[in-house]
Write a protein that holds these residues in place. Sequence first.
Motif, PDB file in Angstrom:
ATOM      1  N   GLY A 111       0.816  -1.212   0.000  1.00  0.00           N
ATOM      2  CA  GLY A 111       0.000   0.000   0.000  1.00  0.00           C
ATOM      3  C   GLY A 111       0.845   1.256   0.000  1.00  0.00           C
ATOM      4  N   MET A 112       1.909   1.274   0.810  1.00  0.00           N
ATOM      5  CA  MET A 112       2.785   2.450   0.866  1.00  0.00           C
ATOM      6  C   MET A 112       3.528   2.657  -0.455  1.00  0.00           C
ATOM      7  SD  MET A 112       4.292   2.493   4.781  1.00  0.00           S
ATOM      8  CE  MET A 112       4.810   0.777   4.816  1.00  0.00           C
ATOM      9  N   VAL A 113       3.976   1.554  -1.070  1.00  0.00           N
ATOM     10  CA  VAL A 113       4.644   1.659  -2.369  1.00  0.00           C
ATOM     11  C   VAL A 113       3.675   2.203  -3.415  1.00  0.00           C
ATOM     12  CG1 VAL A 113       5.718   0.344  -4.239  1.00  0.00           C
ATOM     13  CG2 VAL A 113       6.309  -0.166  -1.863  1.00  0.00           C
ATOM     14  N   ALA A 114       2.423   1.725  -3.377  1.00  0.00           N
ATOM     15  CA  ALA A 114       1.413   2.202  -4.320  1.00  0.00           C
ATOM     16  C   ALA A 114       1.178   3.697  -4.150  1.00  0.00           C
ATOM     17  CB  ALA A 114       0.106   1.433  -4.117  1.00  0.00           C
ATOM     18  N   ILE A 115       1.152   4.174  -2.919  1.00  0.00           N
ATOM     19  CA  ILE A 115       0.961   5.604  -2.658  1.00  0.00           C
ATOM     20  C   ILE A 115       2.126   6.418  -3.225  1.00  0.00           C
ATOM     21  CG2 ILE A 115       0.916   7.354  -0.827  1.00  0.00           C
ATOM     22  CD1 ILE A 115      -0.712   5.378   0.842  1.00  0.00           C
ATOM     23  N   ILE A 116       3.342   5.934  -3.016  1.00  0.00           N
ATOM     24  CA  ILE A 116       4.530   6.630  -3.544  1.00  0.00           C
ATOM     25  C   ILE A 116       4.480   6.699  -5.069  1.00  0.00           C
ATOM     26  CG2 ILE A 116       7.039   6.516  -3.783  1.00  0.00           C
ATOM     27  CD1 ILE A 116       7.094   5.255  -0.971  1.00  0.00           C
ATOM     28  N   ILE A 117       4.143   5.563  -5.707  1.00  0.00           N
ATOM     29  CA  ILE A 117       4.053   5.524  -7.165  1.00  0.00           C
ATOM     30  C   ILE A 117       2.963   6.476  -7.653  1.00  0.00           C
ATOM     31  CG2 ILE A 117       3.419   4.071  -9.136  1.00  0.00           C
ATOM     32  CD1 ILE A 117       4.764   1.732  -7.720  1.00  0.00           C
ATOM     33  N   GLY A 118       1.828   6.494  -6.945  1.00  0.00           N
ATOM     34  CA  GLY A 118       0.738   7.386  -7.324  1.00  0.00           C
ATOM     35  C   GLY A 118       1.138   8.851  -7.239  1.00  0.00           C
ATOM     36  N   ILE A 119       1.841   9.215  -6.182  1.00  0.00           N
ATOM     37  CA  ILE A 119       2.291  10.604  -6.011  1.00  0.00           C
ATOM     38  C   ILE A 119       3.269  11.000  -7.115  1.00  0.00           C
ATOM     39  CG2 ILE A 119       3.629  12.147  -4.526  1.00  0.00           C
ATOM     40  CD1 ILE A 119       2.414  10.684  -2.125  1.00  0.00           C
ATOM     41  N   ILE A 120       4.191  10.097  -7.445  1.00  0.00           N
ATOM     42  CA  ILE A 120       5.177  10.391  -8.497  1.00  0.00           C
ATOM     43  C   ILE A 120       4.486  10.580  -9.848  1.00  0.00           C
ATOM     44  CG2 ILE A 120       7.104   9.441  -9.819  1.00  0.00           C
ATOM     45  CD1 ILE A 120       8.088   8.124  -7.261  1.00  0.00           C
ATOM     46  N   ASN A 121       3.529   9.701 -10.161  1.00  0.00           N
ATOM     47  CA  ASN A 121       2.835   9.823 -11.446  1.00  0.00           C
ATOM     48  C   ASN A 121       2.000  11.102 -11.503  1.00  0.00           C
ATOM     49  OD1 ASN A 121       3.778   7.562 -12.778  1.00  0.00           O
ATOM     50  ND2 ASN A 121       2.174   6.225 -12.011  1.00  0.00           N
ATOM     51  N   ALA A 122       1.297  11.421 -10.407  1.00  0.00           N
ATOM     52  CA  ALA A 122       0.503  12.645 -10.381  1.00  0.00           C
ATOM     53  C   ALA A 122       1.397  13.882 -10.461  1.00  0.00           C
ATOM     54  CB  ALA A 122      -0.344  12.682  -9.112  1.00  0.00           C
ATOM     55  N   LYS A 123       2.582  13.785  -9.849  1.00  0.00           N
ATOM     56  CA  LYS A 123       3.539  14.898  -9.887  1.00  0.00           C
ATOM     57  C   LYS A 123       3.929  15.238 -11.317  1.00  0.00           C
ATOM     58  CE  LYS A 123       7.523  14.180 -10.302  1.00  0.00           C
ATOM     59  NZ  LYS A 123       8.437  14.198 -11.496  1.00  0.00           N
ATOM     60  N   ASP A 124       4.020  14.213 -12.175  1.00  0.00           N
ATOM     61  CA  ASP A 124       4.450  14.433 -13.560  1.00  0.00           C
ATOM     62  C   ASP A 124       3.486  15.330 -14.331  1.00  0.00           C
ATOM     63  OD1 ASP A 124       6.801  13.070 -13.406  1.00  0.00           O
ATOM     64  OD2 ASP A 124       6.062  11.209 -14.270  1.00  0.00           O
ATOM     65  N   TYR A 125       2.250  15.422 -13.881  1.00  0.00           N
ATOM     66  CA  TYR A 125       1.313  16.318 -14.566  1.00  0.00           C
ATOM     67  C   TYR A 125       1.692  17.778 -14.319  1.00  0.00           C
ATOM     68  CZ  TYR A 125      -2.981  18.631 -15.996  1.00  0.00           C
ATOM     69  OH  TYR A 125      -3.877  19.456 -16.620  1.00  0.00           O
ATOM     70  N   PHE A 126       2.137  18.078 -13.111  1.00  0.00           N
ATOM     71  CA  PHE A 126       2.454  19.451 -12.744  1.00  0.00           C
ATOM     72  C   PHE A 126       3.923  19.793 -12.986  1.00  0.00           C
ATOM     73  CE2 PHE A 126      -0.994  17.902 -10.041  1.00  0.00           C
ATOM     74  CZ  PHE A 126      -1.973  18.847 -10.291  1.00  0.00           C
ATOM     75  N   LEU A 127       4.808  18.827 -12.749  1.00  0.00           N
ATOM     76  CA  LEU A 127       6.252  19.063 -12.885  1.00  0.00           C
ATOM     77  C   LEU A 127       6.830  18.022 -13.833  1.00  0.00           C
ATOM     78  CD1 LEU A 127       7.052  19.672  -9.110  1.00  0.00           C
ATOM     79  CD2 LEU A 127       6.780  21.421 -10.884  1.00  0.00           C
ATOM     80  N   GLY A 181       2.885  -0.140 -10.416  1.00  0.00           N
ATOM     81  CA  GLY A 181       2.006  -0.148  -9.250  1.00  0.00           C
ATOM     82  C   GLY A 181       0.764  -1.004  -9.416  1.00  0.00           C
ATOM     83  N   PHE A 182       0.105  -0.927 -10.570  1.00  0.00           N
ATOM     84  CA  PHE A 182      -1.131  -1.670 -10.766  1.00  0.00           C
ATOM     85  C   PHE A 182      -0.932  -3.184 -10.659  1.00  0.00           C
ATOM     86  CE2 PHE A 182      -2.613   2.295 -12.901  1.00  0.00           C
ATOM     87  CZ  PHE A 182      -3.744   2.506 -12.111  1.00  0.00           C
ATOM     88  N   PRO A 183       0.050  -3.772 -11.344  1.00  0.00           N
ATOM     89  CA  PRO A 183       0.256  -5.219 -11.199  1.00  0.00           C
ATOM     90  C   PRO A 183       0.581  -5.632  -9.774  1.00  0.00           C
ATOM     91  CG  PRO A 183       1.416  -4.409 -13.119  1.00  0.00           C
ATOM     92  CD  PRO A 183       0.945  -3.206 -12.360  1.00  0.00           C
ATOM     93  N   MET A 184       1.356  -4.806  -9.067  1.00  0.00           N
ATOM     94  CA  MET A 184       1.727  -5.139  -7.689  1.00  0.00           C
ATOM     95  C   MET A 184       0.493  -5.167  -6.787  1.00  0.00           C
ATOM     96  SD  MET A 184       3.971  -2.933  -4.998  1.00  0.00           S
ATOM     97  CE  MET A 184       2.634  -1.728  -4.970  1.00  0.00           C
ATOM     98  N   VAL A 185      -0.330  -4.116  -6.880  1.00  0.00           N
ATOM     99  CA  VAL A 185      -1.533  -4.040  -6.053  1.00  0.00           C
ATOM    100  C   VAL A 185      -2.494  -5.173  -6.403  1.00  0.00           C
ATOM    101  CG1 VAL A 185      -3.617  -2.693  -5.598  1.00  0.00           C
ATOM    102  CG2 VAL A 185      -1.390  -1.565  -5.644  1.00  0.00           C
ATOM    103  N   TYR A 186      -2.700  -5.403  -7.703  1.00  0.00           N
ATOM    104  CA  TYR A 186      -3.666  -6.411  -8.127  1.00  0.00           C
ATOM    105  C   TYR A 186      -3.251  -7.816  -7.691  1.00  0.00           C
ATOM    106  CZ  TYR A 186      -6.618  -9.335 -11.014  1.00  0.00           C
ATOM    107  OH  TYR A 186      -7.510 -10.297 -11.434  1.00  0.00           O
ATOM    108  N   THR A 187      -1.990  -8.177  -7.927  1.00  0.00           N
ATOM    109  CA  THR A 187      -1.564  -9.529  -7.569  1.00  0.00           C
ATOM    110  C   THR A 187      -1.565  -9.736  -6.061  1.00  0.00           C
ATOM    111  OG1 THR A 187       0.746  -8.784  -7.784  1.00  0.00           O
ATOM    112  CG2 THR A 187      -0.214  -9.965  -9.645  1.00  0.00           C
ATOM    113  N   ARG A 188      -1.267  -8.683  -5.303  1.00  0.00           N
ATOM    114  CA  ARG A 188      -1.336  -8.811  -3.845  1.00  0.00           C
ATOM    115  C   ARG A 188      -2.770  -9.075  -3.391  1.00  0.00           C
ATOM    116  NH1 ARG A 188       0.499 -11.226   0.257  1.00  0.00           N
ATOM    117  NH2 ARG A 188       0.085 -10.228   2.258  1.00  0.00           N
ATOM    118  N   LEU A 189      -3.703  -8.329  -3.942  1.00  0.00           N
ATOM    119  CA  LEU A 189      -5.103  -8.538  -3.593  1.00  0.00           C
ATOM    120  C   LEU A 189      -5.599  -9.898  -4.077  1.00  0.00           C
ATOM    121  CD1 LEU A 189      -6.480  -4.969  -4.335  1.00  0.00           C
ATOM    122  CD2 LEU A 189      -6.168  -6.029  -2.097  1.00  0.00           C
ATOM    123  N   LEU A 190      -5.055 -10.352  -5.200  1.00  0.00           N
ATOM    124  CA  LEU A 190      -5.442 -11.658  -5.729  1.00  0.00           C
ATOM    125  C   LEU A 190      -5.049 -12.775  -4.767  1.00  0.00           C
ATOM    126  CD1 LEU A 190      -6.856 -12.548  -8.337  1.00  0.00           C
ATOM    127  CD2 LEU A 190      -4.601 -12.968  -9.336  1.00  0.00           C
TER     128      LEU A 190
END
Length: 289
Positions: A111-127, A181-190
């Motif tokens: 979950g923490m890794v997913a949050i970090i990846i999400g922040i980095i990807n969202a950051k790319d829109y602004f910076l 991030g998506f494959p990591m989160v999905y396979t963990r939930l699987l």
Amino acid sequence: HACRQKPAMAFSAADDRALMLPFIGTVEPESNSLLVFTLIIAGMDSFNPCAFFVLMFLLSLMVHARSRSRMLLIGSTFVGISALIYFLFMAAWLNLFMMIGAVPAITLIAGMVAIIIGIINAKDYFLFRQGPSLSIPESAKPSLYRRMRNLLKADNITTMLLGTATLAVAANSYELLCTAGFPMVYTRLLTLSELSSLQHYTYLVLYNLIYVIPLMIIVIVFSYTLGAYKLTEQQGRFLKLLSGLMMLGLGLIMLFAPGLLVTAIWPGFTLLVAAVVASASIHWLSKKV
């Protein structure tokens, strides 16, 4: 603990509303959330700006050959090899999590890794191109471009297909950074769902079939129209923002209530709608400003 909750996938086969799907088993439309969640997260993952960028650039080069059959063959081969690599990548995550088991700490870390990846990807829109980024490095693009141009010089089908396969392997080694991030989160939930190994891999196959649908649509449209189109920077940034917000939401749910994603349908839909609305609003406001 939420990790040990039994997913709402086990129910009476006598229910006449239930469906029997090959390998997956009995599916009740109203209560089986894992199948719906697979469709949602794979659909989100399929809009991968890195994959779009490489495929569109490749097909734009192939337009000069003025051959629909060659463009369709190369594009389909590239997408097929990419899907195989992605499947193996997800299978590796799946086996790692299956080996570790339902350890709550691993779910929290994911979950923490997913949050970090999400922040980095969202950051790319602004910076964009500033600071850390999960995109194809600029230093890698000349090599990819050279491989693509070499395909135009291929004098026979065998050489062309081998070159395409090599290009797909090279491109996907970078593309995986965009969407790890998506494959990591999905396979963990699987692995938190009580499924057999065959069902696990069947879900992976389903995920990857959904993942390649937009890519195959691009190949078919390019081949039919012989048109050249490149993913613009603005479009790429928007896709990064959308996937980043979705990943951020997934990470937060994994931290606080991971069982919800495999036992209820509404969290997946809520995340998707919220990410789309938030991304569209931010994009609209940024254009106005």
